[in-house]
Design a protein around this motif. Structure first.
Motif, PDB file in Angstrom:
ATOM      1  N   SER A 145       0.851  -1.188   0.000  1.00 42.01           N
ATOM      2  CA  SER A 145       0.000   0.000   0.000  1.00 42.01           C
ATOM      3  C   SER A 145       0.887   1.239   0.000  1.00 42.01           C
ATOM      4  N   VAL A 146       0.305   2.347  -0.433  1.00 42.81           N
ATOM      5  CA  VAL A 146       1.070   3.584  -0.469  1.00 42.81           C
ATOM      6  C   VAL A 146       0.397   4.622   0.417  1.00 42.81           C
ATOM      7  N   ASN A 147       1.217   5.578   0.842  1.00 43.93           N
ATOM      8  CA  ASN A 147       0.734   6.775   1.525  1.00 43.93           C
ATOM      9  C   ASN A 147       1.120   7.945   0.635  1.00 43.93           C
ATOM     10  N   PHE A 148       0.150   8.453  -0.109  1.00 46.23           N
ATOM     11  CA  PHE A 148       0.373   9.514  -1.081  1.00 46.23           C
ATOM     12  C   PHE A 148      -0.035  10.839  -0.456  1.00 46.23           C
ATOM     13  N   GLN A 149       0.934  11.700  -0.251  1.00 45.74           N
ATOM     14  CA  GLN A 149       0.704  13.033   0.294  1.00 45.74           C
ATOM     15  C   GLN A 149       1.063  14.046  -0.790  1.00 45.74           C
ATOM     16  N   LYS A 150       0.067  14.471  -1.558  1.00 42.75           N
ATOM     17  CA  LYS A 150       0.333  15.280  -2.744  1.00 42.75           C
ATOM     18  C   LYS A 150       0.959  16.625  -2.396  1.00 42.75           C
ATOM     19  N   ALA A 151       0.443  17.277  -1.381  1.00 46.03           N
ATOM     20  CA  ALA A 151       0.959  18.603  -1.023  1.00 46.03           C
ATOM     21  C   ALA A 151       2.417  18.523  -0.582  1.00 46.03           C
ATOM     22  N   ALA A 152       2.750  17.459   0.108  1.00 45.42           N
ATOM     23  CA  ALA A 152       4.119  17.270   0.586  1.00 45.42           C
ATOM     24  C   ALA A 152       4.997  16.605  -0.456  1.00 45.42           C
ATOM     25  N   LYS A 153       4.411  16.187  -1.566  1.00 44.07           N
ATOM     26  CA  LYS A 153       5.120  15.473  -2.643  1.00 44.07           C
ATOM     27  C   LYS A 153       5.856  14.272  -2.080  1.00 44.07           C
ATOM     28  N   SER A 154       5.089  13.479  -1.343  1.00 48.23           N
ATOM     29  CA  SER A 154       5.620  12.293  -0.703  1.00 48.23           C
ATOM     30  C   SER A 154       4.820  11.076  -1.147  1.00 48.23           C
ATOM     31  N   PHE A 155       5.510   9.957  -1.334  1.00 46.73           N
ATOM     32  CA  PHE A 155       4.868   8.746  -1.873  1.00 46.73           C
ATOM     33  C   PHE A 155       5.562   7.540  -1.276  1.00 46.73           C
ATOM     34  N   SER A 156       5.168   7.129  -0.074  1.00 43.41           N
ATOM     35  CA  SER A 156       5.845   6.024   0.595  1.00 43.41           C
ATOM     36  C   SER A 156       5.145   4.702   0.314  1.00 43.41           C
ATOM     37  N   LEU A 157       5.905   3.626   0.381  1.00 47.76           N
ATOM     38  CA  LEU A 157       5.394   2.270   0.139  1.00 47.76           C
ATOM     39  C   LEU A 157       5.472   1.471   1.433  1.00 47.76           C
ATOM     40  N   LYS A 158       4.373   0.850   1.799  1.00 46.34           N
ATOM     41  CA  LYS A 158       4.343  -0.024   2.959  1.00 46.34           C
ATOM     42  C   LYS A 158       4.187  -1.461   2.504  1.00 46.34           C
ATOM     43  N   ILE A 159       5.099  -2.310   2.979  1.00 44.46           N
ATOM     44  CA  ILE A 159       5.015  -3.741   2.702  1.00 44.46           C
ATOM     45  C   ILE A 159       4.614  -4.412   4.013  1.00 44.46           C
ATOM     46  N   SER A 160       3.455  -5.024   4.015  1.00 44.61           N
ATOM     47  CA  SER A 160       2.949  -5.707   5.215  1.00 44.61           C
ATOM     48  C   SER A 160       3.222  -7.193   5.121  1.00 44.61           C
ATOM     49  N   ASP A 161       3.355  -7.842   6.304  1.00 38.54           N
ATOM     50  CA  ASP A 161       3.558  -9.294   6.330  1.00 38.54           C
ATOM     51  C   ASP A 161       4.686  -9.691   5.376  1.00 38.54           C
TER      52      ASP A 161
END
Lengths: 114, 116
Positions: free
Chosen positions: A65-81
């Motif tokens: 899953s991703v955490n997309f923060q457009k205003a902050a221009k951030s795009f992190s990826l979370k790998i679970s399990d």
């Protein structure tokens, strides 16, 4: 012009745990897409997840899953399990519809400990 | 074909020789890209083909590099008078320009070029 920055050269995670990879980007385009690609030792880049910038909802794909923060221009990826097969280089990339090319970050190596 | 195919998988050449790298895209994909992956420079865009339009060559590092795409399908990247700094993995990608997968690039396994 586009730039993509991945600040973590390497991340280690225990099997079955969760790891988050960071990515920041900059683009002058209003219509763009963000991607995470996985590159195992076989060299082939494999698409993990895609996010259209015009969508507010964060993309998910099974354990990714991703955490997309457009205003902050951030795009992190979370790998679970996390699984042993997740071990690879992960690249964040930005595609501008006008520029018609992917701009990649420097990559983050993910190590999975059994 | 089922995926993007690149050949050869590995190529070793002597400095000053010319090399040709081949890319066979996914059938029906109108867009084709070449990228270079090297230790010092990371992943860099080289050239982009879209249908019958003039290619975007803005990423080619020098005039020793050229590429063509015949019949809107197979592409060849040619490097003339190779130099040691050309050593890298050359990746090809193709993309559909319509439908749900629009703008997703699908990559081949690359050609590892070593210039001695």
């Amino acid at each position: 012009a586009q730039t993509v920055t991945q600040s973590q050269p390497e991340m280690s995670v225990q099997e079955a745990e969760t790891v988050t990879l960071s990515c920041t980007y900059d683009t002058s385009e209003s219509d763009y897409y963000l991607f995470w690609y996985k590159q195992p030792p076989s060299r082939q880049m494999i698409l993990v997840i895609r996010q259209e910038a015009y969508k507010q909802q964060n993309a998910t794909e099974n354990r990714f899953s991703v955490n997309f923060q457009k205003a902050a221009k951030s795009f992190s990826l979370k790998i679970s399990d996390s699984q042993l097969g997740d071990a690879a280089m992960y690249f964040c990339a930005c595609f501008g519809a006008a520029g018609n090319k992917l701009t990649f970050g420097g990559g983050t190596r993910v190590l999975v400990k059994p | 074909g089922a995926g993007v195919s690149q050949s050869p998988s590995n190529k070793v050449t002597e400095k000053g020789k010319d090399v040709e790298l081949r890319c066979d895209p996914i059938s029906g994909h109108t867009a084709l890209y070449w990228y270079r992956q090297s230790l010092g420079q990371g992943l860099e865009f080289l050239i982009y083909f879209q249908g019958n339009s003039a290619p975007d060559k803005s990423g080619l590092p020098s005039d020793r590099f050229s590429a063509e795409r015949t019949g809107g399908s197979v592409s060849t990247l040619t490097i003339q008078r190779t130099q040691q700094e050309d050593s890298a993995v050359y990746l090809c990608a193709s993309s559909p320009q319509t439908g749900g997968a629009k703008n997703i690039q699908y990559f081949g396994a690359g050609t590892r070029l070593s210039v001695l």
